[in-house]
Design an enzyme around this catalytic site. Structure first.
Site, PDB file in Angstrom:
ATOM      1  N   ARG A  32      68.506  13.109 -45.412  1.00  0.00           N
ATOM      2  CA  ARG A  32      68.257  12.959 -46.850  1.00  0.00           C
ATOM      3  C   ARG A  32      67.716  14.246 -47.478  1.00  0.00           C
ATOM      4  O   ARG A  32      67.911  14.487 -48.666  1.00  0.00           O
ATOM      5  CB  ARG A  32      67.242  11.838 -47.105  1.00  0.00           C
ATOM      6  N   GLU A  55      72.018   6.534 -59.997  1.00  0.00           N
ATOM      7  CA  GLU A  55      72.468   6.206 -58.638  1.00  0.00           C
ATOM      8  C   GLU A  55      72.917   7.466 -57.910  1.00  0.00           C
ATOM      9  O   GLU A  55      73.366   8.427 -58.540  1.00  0.00           O
ATOM     10  CB  GLU A  55      73.658   5.233 -58.715  1.00  0.00           C
ATOM     11  N   ASP A  56      72.838   7.413 -56.587  1.00  0.00           N
ATOM     12  CA  ASP A  56      73.315   8.547 -55.797  1.00  0.00           C
ATOM     13  C   ASP A  56      74.841   8.556 -55.703  1.00  0.00           C
ATOM     14  O   ASP A  56      75.487   9.547 -55.992  1.00  0.00           O
ATOM     15  CB  ASP A  56      72.680   8.532 -54.392  1.00  0.00           C
ATOM     16  N   PHE A  88      82.516  10.387 -45.383  1.00  0.00           N
ATOM     17  CA  PHE A  88      81.113  10.015 -45.463  1.00  0.00           C
ATOM     18  C   PHE A  88      80.272  11.262 -45.729  1.00  0.00           C
ATOM     19  O   PHE A  88      80.400  12.263 -45.037  1.00  0.00           O
ATOM     20  CB  PHE A  88      80.660   9.365 -44.159  1.00  0.00           C
ATOM     21  N   VAL A  89      79.429  11.204 -46.748  1.00  0.00           N
ATOM     22  CA  VAL A  89      78.635  12.379 -47.121  1.00  0.00           C
ATOM     23  C   VAL A  89      77.139  12.145 -46.893  1.00  0.00           C
ATOM     24  O   VAL A  89      76.662  11.004 -46.936  1.00  0.00           O
ATOM     25  CB  VAL A  89      78.897  12.807 -48.585  1.00  0.00           C
ATOM     26  N   ASP A 145      80.450   3.670 -54.110  1.00  0.00           N
ATOM     27  CA  ASP A 145      81.554   3.537 -53.154  1.00  0.00           C
ATOM     28  C   ASP A 145      82.362   2.306 -53.552  1.00  0.00           C
ATOM     29  O   ASP A 145      83.240   2.388 -54.398  1.00  0.00           O
ATOM     30  CB  ASP A 145      80.987   3.453 -51.735  1.00  0.00           C
ATOM     31  N   LYS A 150      83.238   7.826 -55.252  1.00  0.00           N
ATOM     32  CA  LYS A 150      84.348   7.826 -54.298  1.00  0.00           C
ATOM     33  C   LYS A 150      85.569   7.140 -54.917  1.00  0.00           C
ATOM     34  O   LYS A 150      85.431   6.377 -55.877  1.00  0.00           O
ATOM     35  CB  LYS A 150      83.927   7.102 -53.015  1.00  0.00           C
TER      36      LYS A 150
HETATM   37  P1  IMP Z   1      78.603   0.199 -52.587  1.00  0.00           P
HETATM   38  O1  IMP Z   1      77.997  -1.134 -52.905  1.00  0.00           O
HETATM   39  O2  IMP Z   1      79.749   0.087 -51.597  1.00  0.00           O
HETATM   40  O3  IMP Z   1      79.019   1.010 -53.814  1.00  0.00           O
HETATM   41  O4  IMP Z   1      77.500   0.985 -51.785  1.00  0.00           O
HETATM   42  C1  IMP Z   1      76.799   2.021 -52.320  1.00  0.00           C
HETATM   43  C2  IMP Z   1      75.742   2.458 -51.354  1.00  0.00           C
HETATM   44  O5  IMP Z   1      76.292   2.712 -50.042  1.00  0.00           O
HETATM   45  C3  IMP Z   1      75.170   3.775 -51.811  1.00  0.00           C
HETATM   46  O6  IMP Z   1      74.070   3.580 -52.674  1.00  0.00           O
HETATM   47  C4  IMP Z   1      74.786   4.437 -50.505  1.00  0.00           C
HETATM   48  O7  IMP Z   1      73.505   4.045 -50.103  1.00  0.00           O
HETATM   49  C5  IMP Z   1      75.775   3.901 -49.495  1.00  0.00           C
HETATM   50  N1  IMP Z   1      76.878   4.870 -49.301  1.00  0.00           N
HETATM   51  C6  IMP Z   1      78.170   4.734 -49.653  1.00  0.00           C
HETATM   52  N2  IMP Z   1      78.879   5.816 -49.319  1.00  0.00           N
HETATM   53  C7  IMP Z   1      78.016   6.677 -48.729  1.00  0.00           C
HETATM   54  C8  IMP Z   1      78.145   7.994 -48.160  1.00  0.00           C
HETATM   55  O8  IMP Z   1      79.214   8.627 -48.122  1.00  0.00           O
HETATM   56  N3  IMP Z   1      77.008   8.542 -47.666  1.00  0.00           N
HETATM   57  C9  IMP Z   1      75.805   7.901 -47.673  1.00  0.00           C
HETATM   58  N4  IMP Z   1      75.632   6.677 -48.205  1.00  0.00           N
HETATM   59  C10 IMP Z   1      76.734   6.068 -48.715  1.00  0.00           C
HETATM   60 MG    MG Z   2      72.142   4.357 -53.627  1.00  0.00          MG
END
Ligand code: IMP
Ligand code: MG
Length: 208
Positions: A164, A98-99, A151-152, A102, A130
């Site tokens: 990207r 995963e990237d 936000f990154v 959050d 995060k």
């Molecule tokens: P989660 O379900 O809240 O953990 O969402 C994760 C997804 O939200 C990641 O796979 C990203 O696509 C997007 N995301 C969350 N934070 C960031 C950020 O700081 N930059 C870009 N995408 C983010």
């Molecule tokens: Mg992702």
């Protein structure tokens, strides 16, 4: 592009040296097993490509794309598969790449979904994490960097599908998303959703 960027958070060199460390660790941990890397589109493309090339073990790669229903400011954890794996993971050793984590809602759903397919093992590698990810029930075996709430963008991560292809991780200047200086540290979940559904509308958005 330069004016859109607030600061470079992680340079290309730091990204590559940390990924080399993670790759070495994964090589050691899976030395006697055949590993399938599962990348989550689109954000994980860069880390998947670099991680796989930094590894010495032969690996296989597959991809998933998911979307999430949300309020427009948060991912709800109600997820739909847009592109499923091409392969059957029954009895396979799987590492999800995963990237960023959050809220962790998407990953938590994904892990439950993949677990139900009967893999021999299932672990997660996330390049970035995060603070809110600490509350998530998913164990992340390999983490690249713990970052703050800003936000990154870059190295796979987007804001409204842009940035990207930056070779580093950076933070976005507040004027890009309409915030003032006081909003610079607005939560990633809020911006992540807005970035995927410009205008912050209610409904389905691609979260990865
Ligand atoms: P989660 O379900 O809240 O953990 O969402 C994760 C997804 O939200 C990641 O796979 C990203 O696509 C997007 N995301 C969350 N934070 C960031 C950020 O700081 N930059 C870009 N995408 C983010
Ligand atoms: Mg992702």
């Amino acid at each position: 592009m330069g004016a859109d960027l607030a600061e470079v958070l992680i340079t290309p060199d730091r990204l590559q040296s940390r990924i080399a460390e993670l790759a070495a660790q994964i090589d050691t941990d899976y030395a006697d097993r055949e590993l399938l890397l599962v990348g989550v589109l689109k954000g994980a493309v860069m880390v998947m490509a670099d991680l796989a090339r930094a590894m010495r073990l032969p690996v296989q790669m597959d991809w998933m794309a998911v979307s999430s229903y949300g309020s427009g400011t948060k991912s709800s954890g109600v997820v739909r598969i847009l592109k499923d794996l091409d392969c059957d993971i029954t009895d396979r050793h799987v590492l999800v790449v995963e990237d960023i984590i959050d809220s962790g809602l998407t990953l938590s759903w994904l892990v439950r979904n993949l677990q139900s397919r009967g893999p021999a093992s299932l672990q997660v590698c996330a390049l970035l994490r995060k603070p809110s990810a600490a509350r998530v029930d998913v164990a992340v075996a390999y983490t690249g960097f713990d970052i703050g709430d800003a936000f990154v963008i870059g190295y796979g991560l987007d804001y409204a599908e842009r940035y990207r292809n930056l070779p580093f991780i950076g933070t976005l200047a507040p004027h890009v998303y309409g915030g003032g200086p006081d909003n610079a540290a607005v939560s990633g979940a809020a911006l992540g959703a807005a970035g995927n559904a410009p205008g912050g509308s209610t409904g389905e958005h691609v979260v990865t």
